[in-house]
Write a protein that holds these residues in place. Structure first.
Motif, PDB file in Angstrom:
ATOM      1  N   HIS A 276     -23.579  -3.845   7.757  1.00 35.34           N
ATOM      2  CA  HIS A 276     -24.782  -3.476   7.104  1.00 35.34           C
ATOM      3  C   HIS A 276     -24.658  -3.593   5.443  1.00 35.34           C
ATOM      4  O   HIS A 276     -25.760  -3.456   4.796  1.00 35.34           O
ATOM      5  CB  HIS A 276     -25.688  -2.599   7.642  1.00 35.34           C
ATOM      6  CG  HIS A 276     -25.942  -2.970   9.040  1.00 35.34           C
ATOM      7  ND1 HIS A 276     -26.991  -3.721   9.562  1.00 35.34           N
ATOM      8  CD2 HIS A 276     -25.135  -2.493  10.321  1.00 35.34           C
ATOM      9  CE1 HIS A 276     -27.390  -3.572  10.637  1.00 35.34           C
ATOM     10  NE2 HIS A 276     -25.987  -2.893  11.310  1.00 35.34           N
ATOM     11  N   VAL A 277     -23.315  -3.269   4.997  1.00 36.41           N
ATOM     12  CA  VAL A 277     -23.380  -3.126   3.657  1.00 36.41           C
ATOM     13  C   VAL A 277     -23.096  -4.387   3.000  1.00 36.41           C
ATOM     14  O   VAL A 277     -22.561  -5.377   2.949  1.00 36.41           O
ATOM     15  CB  VAL A 277     -22.084  -2.201   3.340  1.00 36.41           C
ATOM     16  CG1 VAL A 277     -21.724  -2.248   1.810  1.00 36.41           C
ATOM     17  CG2 VAL A 277     -22.008  -0.889   3.852  1.00 36.41           C
ATOM     18  N   PHE A 278     -23.973  -4.686   1.480  1.00 35.30           N
ATOM     19  CA  PHE A 278     -23.840  -5.738   0.826  1.00 35.30           C
ATOM     20  C   PHE A 278     -22.826  -5.645  -0.118  1.00 35.30           C
ATOM     21  O   PHE A 278     -22.221  -6.447  -0.510  1.00 35.30           O
ATOM     22  CB  PHE A 278     -25.213  -6.119   0.253  1.00 35.30           C
ATOM     23  CG  PHE A 278     -25.265  -7.251  -0.873  1.00 35.30           C
ATOM     24  CD1 PHE A 278     -25.371  -8.499  -0.388  1.00 35.30           C
ATOM     25  CD2 PHE A 278     -25.251  -6.811  -2.188  1.00 35.30           C
ATOM     26  CE1 PHE A 278     -25.385  -9.364  -1.326  1.00 35.30           C
ATOM     27  CE2 PHE A 278     -25.220  -7.913  -3.036  1.00 35.30           C
ATOM     28  CZ  PHE A 278     -25.577  -9.272  -2.600  1.00 35.30           C
ATOM     29  N   GLY A 279     -22.755  -4.329  -0.592  1.00 30.44           N
ATOM     30  CA  GLY A 279     -21.649  -4.116  -1.720  1.00 30.44           C
ATOM     31  C   GLY A 279     -22.039  -2.659  -2.301  1.00 30.44           C
ATOM     32  O   GLY A 279     -22.801  -1.872  -1.827  1.00 30.44           O
ATOM     33  N   TYR A 280     -21.377  -2.450  -3.490  1.00 31.95           N
ATOM     34  CA  TYR A 280     -21.479  -1.010  -4.207  1.00 31.95           C
ATOM     35  C   TYR A 280     -21.530  -1.248  -5.590  1.00 31.95           C
ATOM     36  O   TYR A 280     -21.100  -2.121  -6.314  1.00 31.95           O
ATOM     37  CB  TYR A 280     -19.816  -0.286  -3.870  1.00 31.95           C
ATOM     38  CG  TYR A 280     -19.465  -0.435  -2.292  1.00 31.95           C
ATOM     39  CD1 TYR A 280     -19.869   0.723  -1.514  1.00 31.95           C
ATOM     40  CD2 TYR A 280     -18.886  -1.218  -1.787  1.00 31.95           C
ATOM     41  CE1 TYR A 280     -19.650   0.867  -0.209  1.00 31.95           C
ATOM     42  CE2 TYR A 280     -18.551  -1.389  -0.103  1.00 31.95           C
ATOM     43  CZ  TYR A 280     -18.866  -0.216   0.173  1.00 31.95           C
ATOM     44  OH  TYR A 280     -18.571  -0.152   1.718  1.00 31.95           O
ATOM     45  N   ALA A 281     -22.095   0.027  -6.137  1.00 28.79           N
ATOM     46  CA  ALA A 281     -22.564   0.066  -7.283  1.00 28.79           C
ATOM     47  C   ALA A 281     -22.198   1.710  -7.970  1.00 28.79           C
ATOM     48  O   ALA A 281     -21.736   2.175  -7.392  1.00 28.79           O
ATOM     49  CB  ALA A 281     -23.854  -0.461  -7.700  1.00 28.79           C
ATOM     50  N   ALA A 282     -22.248   1.765  -9.252  1.00 30.44           N
ATOM     51  CA  ALA A 282     -22.125   2.905  -9.883  1.00 30.44           C
ATOM     52  C   ALA A 282     -23.650   3.533 -10.004  1.00 30.44           C
ATOM     53  O   ALA A 282     -24.540   2.818 -10.198  1.00 30.44           O
ATOM     54  CB  ALA A 282     -21.379   3.113 -11.185  1.00 30.44           C
ATOM     55  N   ALA A 283     -23.842   4.929  -9.935  1.00 32.13           N
ATOM     56  CA  ALA A 283     -25.191   5.331  -9.990  1.00 32.13           C
ATOM     57  C   ALA A 283     -25.003   6.902 -10.662  1.00 32.13           C
ATOM     58  O   ALA A 283     -23.820   7.520 -10.676  1.00 32.13           O
ATOM     59  CB  ALA A 283     -25.518   5.624  -8.703  1.00 32.13           C
TER      60      ALA A 283
END
Length: 266
Positions: free
Chosen positions: A143-150
């Motif tokens: 279900h993961v589209f992708g990853y980012a920094a936060a």
């Protein structure tokens, strides 16, 4: 693939406005060497390119998505739990940040006049790609589209005073997200480095999480349905601390990119 949302200067195909696109160029290259290719519509599913392309410095990056909700985990790194003076939770401890707290790379973190102690918290963000409801851990990463920094910006004095997180974590601009979403990366063991004015303040790895990404998605989806574009903030390593007006905060995640935001008074 790096997916960004941005304001473009206009082209033969479109007036100036907001688009999604793919950020292209060598891994590790400076932003001056990168370009962004616009896509038609949203980035979920098959991508169709418009043919418009700009140098990355010529567009303004926005937060990659405007999520319906941001679900964050507290004390998901043992060293951070220790520095906060409490034991690490045996089950994920979750809280919500409103969508109005989300800003993009380069946008200003605005310090509220009502707080005298605002902290940075560099984190890995998980962006959901398909609806998730009561999913099993072994199915969660699908279900993961992708990853980012936060950056889970927090009014620490108000967190202590309220004994819950809504006010302390919910101010406008308290959830920088970006600079884009990386869709092809193994996020199980990535280095996270937070810098304030160029000085390293946090230096951890995602492998140090108490509850891994799949477990987080399974737990959260058992409480609420996760929708495409929703974000899970996976916790912060040790080293959190204050920021003041005039500072610049950067959260760099290996294999993804660097999110940078100035800090200003309210």
């Amino acid at each position: 693939m790096r997916i960004a949302r941005f304001v473009h200067p206009g082209s033969a195909h479109a007036e100036a406005g907001v688009s999604w696109g793919t950020v292209e160029g060598p891994a590790g290259a400076s932003r001056d060497a990168l370009t962004v290719a616009a896509i038609d519509g949203h980035p979920f599913g098959s991508l169709t390119f418009t043919g418009d392309r700009w140098a990355l410095p010529d567009v303004r990056l926005l937060s990659p998505f405007l999520p319906s909700k941001v679900v964050a985990l507290g004390k998901n790194y043992a060293d951070h739990a220790q520095e906060m003076g409490g034991a690490a939770p045996t089950t994920p401890m979750i809280f919500l940040k409103p969508s109005t707290s989300v800003i993009g790379d380069g946008d200003a973190i605005r310090l509220p006049a009502s707080s005298s102690e605002v902290h940075y918290e560099g984190e890995l963000a998980v962006v959901i790609g398909t609806p998730a409801r009561s999913v099993a851990p072994e199915d969660a990463l699908r279900h993961v589209f992708g990853y980012a920094a936060a950056n889970d910006v927090t009014a620490r004095d108000q967190q202590r005073a309220d004994v819950q997180f809504t006010r302390a974590k919910g101010y406008d601009s308290f959830c920088p997200l970006g600079p884009w979403v990386e869709t092809v990366v193994d996020a199980s063991d990535l280095r996270i480095v937070t810098r304030v004015n160029g000085e390293v303040k946090q230096d951890g790895r995602t492998s140090q999480m108490i509850h891994d990404i799949a477990s987080q998605i399974a737990f959260v989806s058992g409480v609420m349905t996760l929708l495409p574009g929703d974000v899970i903030l996976t916790g912060t390593p040790a080293g959190v601390g204050p920021i003041v007006a005039g500072d610049t905060v950067s959260v760099e995640i290996e294999g993804i990119g660097t999110l940078t935001n100035p800090v200003v008074a309210a």
